[in-house]
Design an enzyme around this catalytic site. Structure first.
Site, short mmCIF file in Angstrom:
data_model
loop_
_atom_site.label_atom_id
_atom_site.label_comp_id
_atom_site.label_asym_id
_atom_site.label_seq_id
_atom_site.Cartn_x
_atom_site.Cartn_y
_atom_site.Cartn_z
N GLU A 92 -4.92 4.90 -0.69
CA GLU A 92 -5.00 3.48 -0.31
C GLU A 92 -3.67 2.98 0.24
O GLU A 92 -3.34 1.80 0.11
CB GLU A 92 -5.45 2.62 -1.49
CG GLU A 92 -6.88 2.87 -1.93
CD GLU A 92 -7.88 2.71 -0.80
OE1 GLU A 92 -7.66 1.86 0.08
OE2 GLU A 92 -8.88 3.43 -0.80
N GLY A 93 -2.93 3.85 0.89
CA GLY A 93 -1.66 3.48 1.51
C GLY A 93 -0.50 3.85 0.63
O GLY A 93 -0.37 3.38 -0.50
#
Length: 596
Positions: free
Chosen positions: A442-443
């Protein structure tokens, strides 16, 4: 083997004493979210996490998931499927989903502690329903009526799960490079062809159908991120009337062999002309996908928090029981052959670091969740807009800091066990391995830092930062004369001023050299996180003093806050100095010179 007990007393303190959740829920129209209902949800969530999920944590790590290469089917670890059936039967799948689609419609702020407990109980298992909420959000905000009618009922009930299919073998966070194709079919659907990697729960045996949200390019798509569209691609084809058809042309091609979360199916997914339906506007898929990013990144931050808390609980128990050496200031257990580990200053340093980061991080995360509810349900448009701006500013801090602190806390917990932490028997090494992924998906932390500085601070002119600074100043004004928090007010104000000055300095430096943004981003993010936590620790002391909590609880909050301000908040000095050093020390060395 590690154990887990849900920290219900601190969860309730954060929700009700610190955030005033019962009044907030009433104001936002959540009539069913009374104190009694929320307490019951927390109790049942604790029971499920402690008795069903936690005992399967080591099982999943040792057994892992198994792929049948002939069929592409994935078998999950023993007990995982049965635990999911329990989860669905108890109604957890639809806890915060809309009532009109079969959900319970409770606030996100109620779902967050349940999510924390699930992740602490069994992170690998918790990954299977993790992204289903994203599919719900995408359909609610961008789907057509027939898509909502066909997909949302089974998803909300938990009969189907969801995934997010973004990453491809040749591109990670740079989605502008993706190559997956979407070719129009005569019936209005599209044929999706391409390969996606690192797909959490891309294939499993929990449910009959799995709904994939896939980013792909239409034939007329412009190059780069502006040419991405989003499609819903189910494992079994779904017609417009909601009927389930034949197996779709997609399958799991491989399972990743990972450092941790072995019980979670991380899949390579191959789409070979699979039937998919466009969600939202053509070429606007990336914007649609970001509808889900706030909740997805908050969810991953909670994973770091849950693992940190479980690690801390076990390290604390072991440090109380394990006898090792005598205290330097004299025997503390003279009737025993040695003193317990917890009397030694360095062990207390590690334990207090964990306690301060876990309890402060819980306040930070639950506040972010409350902003989700305000942004979605407040009557006043201005309040919704302000909540959205503050939430956007805080999300990269929550995601990055809570996951990086999760790695730090599991490290400290392992260290408290000494050599016993490095072997599998006590479960600390599994928690350390499992925590490591949370800073990546998620980054990555670097991506969160760039989002915070490049977009939230510079592009949006620090709208969220201004609110945060105003909250700190308002708190300091309100607490003037409160002896319980007097020692924290001056340092908190000082750090808030430093935060503002650094923000202005970065904006000014970036005008002359864009590399100054990337050079400052990581350190700015953590400086921000530590100041935000200082605010929540000061507020926690004030809230505890004003509450009906036992004196021992209040004393623990005071002493932990003192430890935080004395020994963790000074980390901001290093981050400030790194920011002020500028980009030159990072960018001067030429790429070819790295190997010399």
């Amino acid at each position: 083997m590690s154990t887990y007990r849900a920290p219900l007393s601190d969860m309730r303190f954060v929700l009700f004493d610190l955030l005033g959740a019962d009044a907030l829920f009433a104001r936002l129209g959540f009539a069913e979210a009374t104190r009694d209902v929320v307490d019951a949800v927390l109790e049942e969530g604790a029971r499920f996490s402690e008795t069903v999920l936690a005992p399967l944590n080591r099982v999943g790590d040792e057994a892992g998931c198994q792929l049948d290469p002939a069929t592409g089917d994935v078998t999950t670890p023993p007990g995982f499927r049965q635990a999911y059936a329990h989860y669905v039967d108890a109604g957890w799948a639809g806890l915060v989903s809309p009532v009109e689609y079969g959900g319970q419609g409770l606030p996100q702020t109620v779902g967050v502690p349940v999510k924390e407990m699930i992740d602490a109980g069994n992170l690998a298992w918790g990954n299977f329903p993790l992204l289903t909420h994203g599919a719900t959000e995408a359909l609610l905000h961008h789907g057509e009526d027939w898509q909502r009618d066909a997909f949302l009922g089974p998803i909300v009930e938990g009969r189907w799960t969801g995934t997010m299919c973004l990453t491809e073998p040749h591109c990670g966070s740079d989605l502008g490079l993706l190559r997956t194709r979407a070719t129009p079919n005569d019936d209005g659907s599209h044929a999706i062809t391409g390969t996606k990697i690192f797909i959490t729960a891309g294939e499993h045996d929990f449910t009959d159908n799995i709904v994939h949200l896939v980013l792909a390019r239409l034939p007329d798509a412009p190059a780069g991120s502006k040419g991405i569209s989003m499609f819903i691609v189910p494992k079994f084809q779904i017609a417009r009337d909601g009927s389930v058809g034949a197996r779709n042309a997609l399958r799991c091609g491989a399972l990743e062999h990972k450092m941790g979360i072995h019980g979670s199916a991380t899949c390579v997914m191959n789409f070979d002309g699979a039937q998919g339906w466009l969600i939202g506007e053509p070429h606007k898929g990336l914007a649609a996908m970001f509808t889900m990013m706030n909740t997805a990144r908050l969810a991953v931050g909670l994973q770091g928090l849950g693992l940190a808390d479980r690690a801390y609980q076990n390290a604390l128990r072991y440090s109380r029981e394990r006898l090792q050496m005598r205290s330097l200031s004299g025997a503390k257990a003279p009737d025993k052959p040695a003193d317990p580990l917890i009397v030694h200053p360095d062990v207390r340093r590690m334990l207090l670091t964990q306690k301060a980061l876990v309890e402060g991080g819980r306040a930070l995360a639950y506040h972010a969740a409350s902003l989700l509810d305000i942004a979605a349900h407040a009557d006043d448009a201005g309040e919704r807009e302000r909540a959205e701006a503050l939430l956007g500013f805080l999300i990269p801090i929550v995601k990055a800091c809570l996951t990086e602190w999760g790695v730090e806390c599991t490290y400290h917990a392992l260290q408290c066990f000494g050599g016993h932490g490095y072997i599998a028997e006590h479960g600390m090494e599994q928690l350390a391995r499992d925590a490591r992924i949370t800073t990546l998906y998620e980054g990555t932390t670097g991506i969160q830092a760039l989002d915070l500085v490049g977009r939230k601070l510079l592009q949006l002119r620090g709208a969220g930062l201004k609110q945060m600074l105003a909250m700190i100043e308002q708190f300091c004004i309100e607490q003037q004369g409160n002896a319980a928090v007097a020692e924290f007010i001056a340092p908190l104000r000082d750090k808030a001023g430093e935060w503002q000055q650094l923000s202005l300095a970065i904006a000014q430096s970036a005008q002359g050299d864009a590399d100054e943004i990337g050079a400052a981003a990581y350190d700015y993010l953590f400086h921000s996180g530590y100041v935000a936590l200082a605010y929540w620790w000061a507020r926690s002391v004030a809230a505890a003093e004003a509450s009906s909590q036992p004196e021992s609880f209040k004393q623990a909050k005071r002493e932990t806050a003192r430890f935080y301000f004395a020994r963790i908040l000074p980390r901001t000095l290093v981050h400030r100095q790194a920011i002020e050093s500028g980009a030159a020390s990072l960018m001067s060395l030429q790429a070819a010179e790295f190997g010399t």
